[in-house]
Design a protein around this motif. Structure first.
Motif, mmCIF file in Angstrom:
data_model
loop_
_atom_site.group_PDB
_atom_site.id
_atom_site.type_symbol
_atom_site.label_atom_id
_atom_site.label_comp_id
_atom_site.label_asym_id
_atom_site.label_seq_id
_atom_site.Cartn_x
_atom_site.Cartn_y
_atom_site.Cartn_z
ATOM 1 N N SER A 150 0.833 -1.207 0.000
ATOM 2 C CA SER A 150 0.000 0.000 0.000
ATOM 3 C C SER A 150 0.865 1.254 0.000
ATOM 4 C CB SER A 150 -0.932 -0.005 1.215
ATOM 5 O OG SER A 150 -1.835 -1.084 1.145
ATOM 6 N N GLY A 151 2.012 1.186 0.672
ATOM 7 C CA GLY A 151 2.936 2.317 0.639
ATOM 8 C C GLY A 151 3.450 2.588 -0.767
ATOM 9 N N LEU A 152 3.683 1.524 -1.525
ATOM 10 C CA LEU A 152 4.103 1.694 -2.923
ATOM 11 C C LEU A 152 2.985 2.293 -3.761
ATOM 12 C CD1 LEU A 152 5.962 -1.705 -3.527
ATOM 13 C CD2 LEU A 152 7.021 0.544 -3.269
ATOM 14 N N GLN A 153 1.752 1.877 -3.486
ATOM 15 C CA GLN A 153 0.616 2.359 -4.275
ATOM 16 C C GLN A 153 0.452 3.877 -4.179
ATOM 17 O OE1 GLN A 153 0.395 -0.267 -5.828
ATOM 18 N NE2 GLN A 153 -1.474 -1.363 -5.390
ATOM 19 N N VAL A 154 0.693 4.422 -3.000
ATOM 20 C CA VAL A 154 0.454 5.855 -2.802
ATOM 21 C C VAL A 154 1.711 6.698 -3.007
ATOM 22 C CG1 VAL A 154 -1.429 5.392 -1.203
ATOM 23 C CG2 VAL A 154 0.879 5.731 -0.293
ATOM 24 N N ASN A 155 2.832 6.060 -3.297
ATOM 25 C CA ASN A 155 4.089 6.790 -3.496
ATOM 26 C C ASN A 155 4.157 7.311 -4.931
ATOM 27 O OD1 ASN A 155 6.753 7.648 -3.837
ATOM 28 N ND2 ASN A 155 7.555 6.078 -2.465
ATOM 29 N N PRO A 156 4.174 8.636 -5.130
ATOM 30 C CA PRO A 156 4.179 9.182 -6.500
ATOM 31 C C PRO A 156 5.422 8.828 -7.300
ATOM 32 C CG PRO A 156 4.580 10.925 -4.887
ATOM 33 C CD PRO A 156 4.191 9.707 -4.111
ATOM 34 N N GLU A 157 6.469 8.367 -6.638
ATOM 35 C CA GLU A 157 7.679 7.982 -7.358
ATOM 36 C C GLU A 157 7.498 6.666 -8.102
ATOM 37 O OE1 GLU A 157 11.059 7.955 -4.829
ATOM 38 O OE2 GLU A 157 10.816 10.043 -4.180
ATOM 39 N N HIS A 158 6.497 5.888 -7.707
ATOM 40 C CA HIS A 158 6.245 4.592 -8.353
ATOM 41 C C HIS A 158 5.014 4.726 -9.236
ATOM 42 C CE1 HIS A 158 9.283 2.542 -5.944
ATOM 43 N NE2 HIS A 158 8.801 3.169 -4.883
ATOM 44 N N VAL A 159 5.217 5.273 -10.409
ATOM 45 C CA VAL A 159 4.086 5.637 -11.269
ATOM 46 C C VAL A 159 3.346 4.422 -11.816
ATOM 47 C CG1 VAL A 159 5.091 7.843 -11.917
ATOM 48 C CG2 VAL A 159 5.617 5.811 -13.289
ATOM 49 N N HIS A 160 3.978 3.251 -11.812
ATOM 50 C CA HIS A 160 3.327 2.072 -12.380
ATOM 51 C C HIS A 160 2.582 1.262 -11.327
ATOM 52 C CE1 HIS A 160 5.094 2.819 -16.249
ATOM 53 N NE2 HIS A 160 6.306 2.837 -15.731
ATOM 54 N N PHE A 161 2.629 1.688 -10.070
ATOM 55 C CA PHE A 161 1.850 1.031 -9.030
ATOM 56 C C PHE A 161 0.546 1.783 -8.841
ATOM 57 C CE2 PHE A 161 6.072 -0.525 -8.019
ATOM 58 C CZ PHE A 161 5.842 -1.841 -7.676
ATOM 59 N N ASN A 162 -0.549 1.057 -8.796
ATOM 60 C CA ASN A 162 -1.850 1.670 -8.565
ATOM 61 C C ASN A 162 -2.770 0.617 -7.964
ATOM 62 O OD1 ASN A 162 -3.171 0.177 -10.828
ATOM 63 N ND2 ASN A 162 -1.739 1.392 -12.049
ATOM 64 N N TRP A 163 -4.018 0.971 -7.736
ATOM 65 C CA TRP A 163 -4.925 0.055 -7.065
ATOM 66 C C TRP A 163 -5.467 -1.033 -7.990
ATOM 67 C CZ3 TRP A 163 -3.945 0.561 -2.239
ATOM 68 C CH2 TRP A 163 -3.603 1.814 -1.726
ATOM 69 N N ASP A 164 -4.956 -1.086 -9.215
ATOM 70 C CA ASP A 164 -5.310 -2.175 -10.131
ATOM 71 C C ASP A 164 -4.229 -3.241 -10.200
ATOM 72 O OD1 ASP A 164 -7.787 -1.117 -10.963
ATOM 73 O OD2 ASP A 164 -6.767 0.293 -12.280
ATOM 74 N N THR A 165 -3.196 -3.109 -9.370
ATOM 75 C CA THR A 165 -2.121 -4.107 -9.352
ATOM 76 C C THR A 165 -2.489 -5.249 -8.422
ATOM 77 O OG1 THR A 165 -0.970 -2.877 -7.634
ATOM 78 C CG2 THR A 165 -0.353 -2.400 -9.895
ATOM 79 N N ALA A 166 -1.697 -6.316 -8.465
ATOM 80 C CA ALA A 166 -1.995 -7.483 -7.634
ATOM 81 C C ALA A 166 -0.713 -8.217 -7.286
ATOM 82 C CB ALA A 166 -2.946 -8.426 -8.384
ATOM 83 N N LEU A 167 -0.736 -8.909 -6.143
ATOM 84 C CA LEU A 167 0.350 -9.800 -5.779
ATOM 85 C C LEU A 167 0.136 -11.129 -6.498
ATOM 86 C CD1 LEU A 167 0.520 -9.281 -1.898
ATOM 87 C CD2 LEU A 167 1.953 -8.220 -3.654
ATOM 88 N N LYS A 168 1.211 -11.653 -7.098
ATOM 89 C CA LYS A 168 1.094 -12.919 -7.829
ATOM 90 C C LYS A 168 2.319 -13.776 -7.575
ATOM 91 C CE LYS A 168 -0.789 -15.793 -10.768
ATOM 92 N NZ LYS A 168 -2.062 -16.467 -10.445
ATOM 93 N N ILE A 169 2.095 -15.025 -7.204
ATOM 94 C CA ILE A 169 3.189 -15.976 -7.036
ATOM 95 C C ILE A 169 3.285 -16.799 -8.311
ATOM 96 C CG2 ILE A 169 4.053 -17.947 -5.709
ATOM 97 C CD1 ILE A 169 2.518 -16.842 -3.313
ATOM 98 N N LEU A 170 4.392 -16.658 -9.006
ATOM 99 C CA LEU A 170 4.572 -17.356 -10.294
ATOM 100 C C LEU A 170 5.460 -18.570 -10.122
ATOM 101 C CD1 LEU A 170 5.120 -14.216 -12.569
ATOM 102 C CD2 LEU A 170 3.048 -15.599 -12.358
ATOM 103 N N PRO A 171 5.231 -19.624 -10.921
ATOM 104 C CA PRO A 171 6.048 -20.834 -10.823
ATOM 105 C C PRO A 171 7.462 -20.573 -11.322
ATOM 106 C CG PRO A 171 4.553 -20.967 -12.692
ATOM 107 C CD PRO A 171 4.180 -19.744 -11.921
#
Length: 213
Positions: free
Chosen positions: A192-213
């Motif tokens: 959530s800290g990344l989501q609201v940090n303006p320096e991380h322009v590609h993080f937003n509330w449409d992102t998701a955590l994903k565990i990939l094989p």
């Protein structure tokens, strides 16, 4: 097909309800804001109904789709009515003024607080705290199904919630006992800290955590 009571009528309640309806379940939304409750139920369509918060619980599975600070009043309001039910805590106990700390005591999760308030009378499961409301509406991000990380001390309760998650088109992941909710909530402090940090322009509330094989 299951019947699910969702306490709360906000964005997360909507997202979870959409996924549950996708799995051919029936949902009942319990809320205090009459206009918001009516609009949500009407938008959800067939399979959804509504009732004012405080009405008797009808389902065996109860989702606490309320902020961390509202969970205790809800539990105290319903008291013994939650006995024998599966209670799903979705909250993230974040300090939303700073987005820099958890509001729970060290070594304690919001889900464990819920379990203590219920005094062992209900099976508490932590789920959906690592998914955002908008992603739940579609169930996928970047073509990948959402991962729903699940913690709880009852294997049977986790299996039931996992089945609902899978039926809704998502991937359930059992992360262990209820104490693992501490890590799930801490992860969301970081995210959530990344989501609201303006320096991380590609993080937003449409992102998701994903565990990939």
């Amino acid at each position: 097909m299951a019947v699910i009571d969702i306490i709360g009528s906000g964005h997360m309640a909507r997202g979870i309800a959409i996924r549950m309806l996708k799995g051919n379940n029936t949902v009942r939304i319990l809320g205090r804001n009459g206009t918001q409750l009516r609009d949500l139920v009407e938008s959800l369509g067939p399979g959804a109904s509504g009732a004012y918060a405080g009405n008797p619980l009808e389902a065996r599975i109860v989702v606490l789709a309320v902020p961390h600070g509202q969970a205790k009043p809800v539990i105290l309001e319903y008291a013994d009515a939650m006995d024998g039910k599966i209670v799903v805590d979705i909250s993230n106990p974040l300090d939303y003024t700073t987005m820099d700390r958890l509001t729970t005591a060290p070594g304690k999760s919001a889900a464990e607080e819920v379990a203590e308030l219920l005094g062992g009378r209900s099976e508490v499961v932590k789920a959906f705290n690592t998914t955002f409301a908008r992603t739940l509406e579609t169930g996928i991000v970047a073509g990948q199904p959402l991962d729903v990380l699940i913690a709880g001390d009852s294997e049977g309760a986790k299996e039931e919630i996992s089945a609902l998650v899978a039926a809704g088109g998502m991937r359930p992941i059992d992360v262990g006992p209820l104490r693992r909710a501490r890590e799930l909530e801490a992860i969301m402090l970081l995210v959530s800290g990344l989501q609201v940090n303006p320096e991380h322009v590609h993080f937003n509330w449409d992102t998701a955590l994903k565990i990939l094989p």
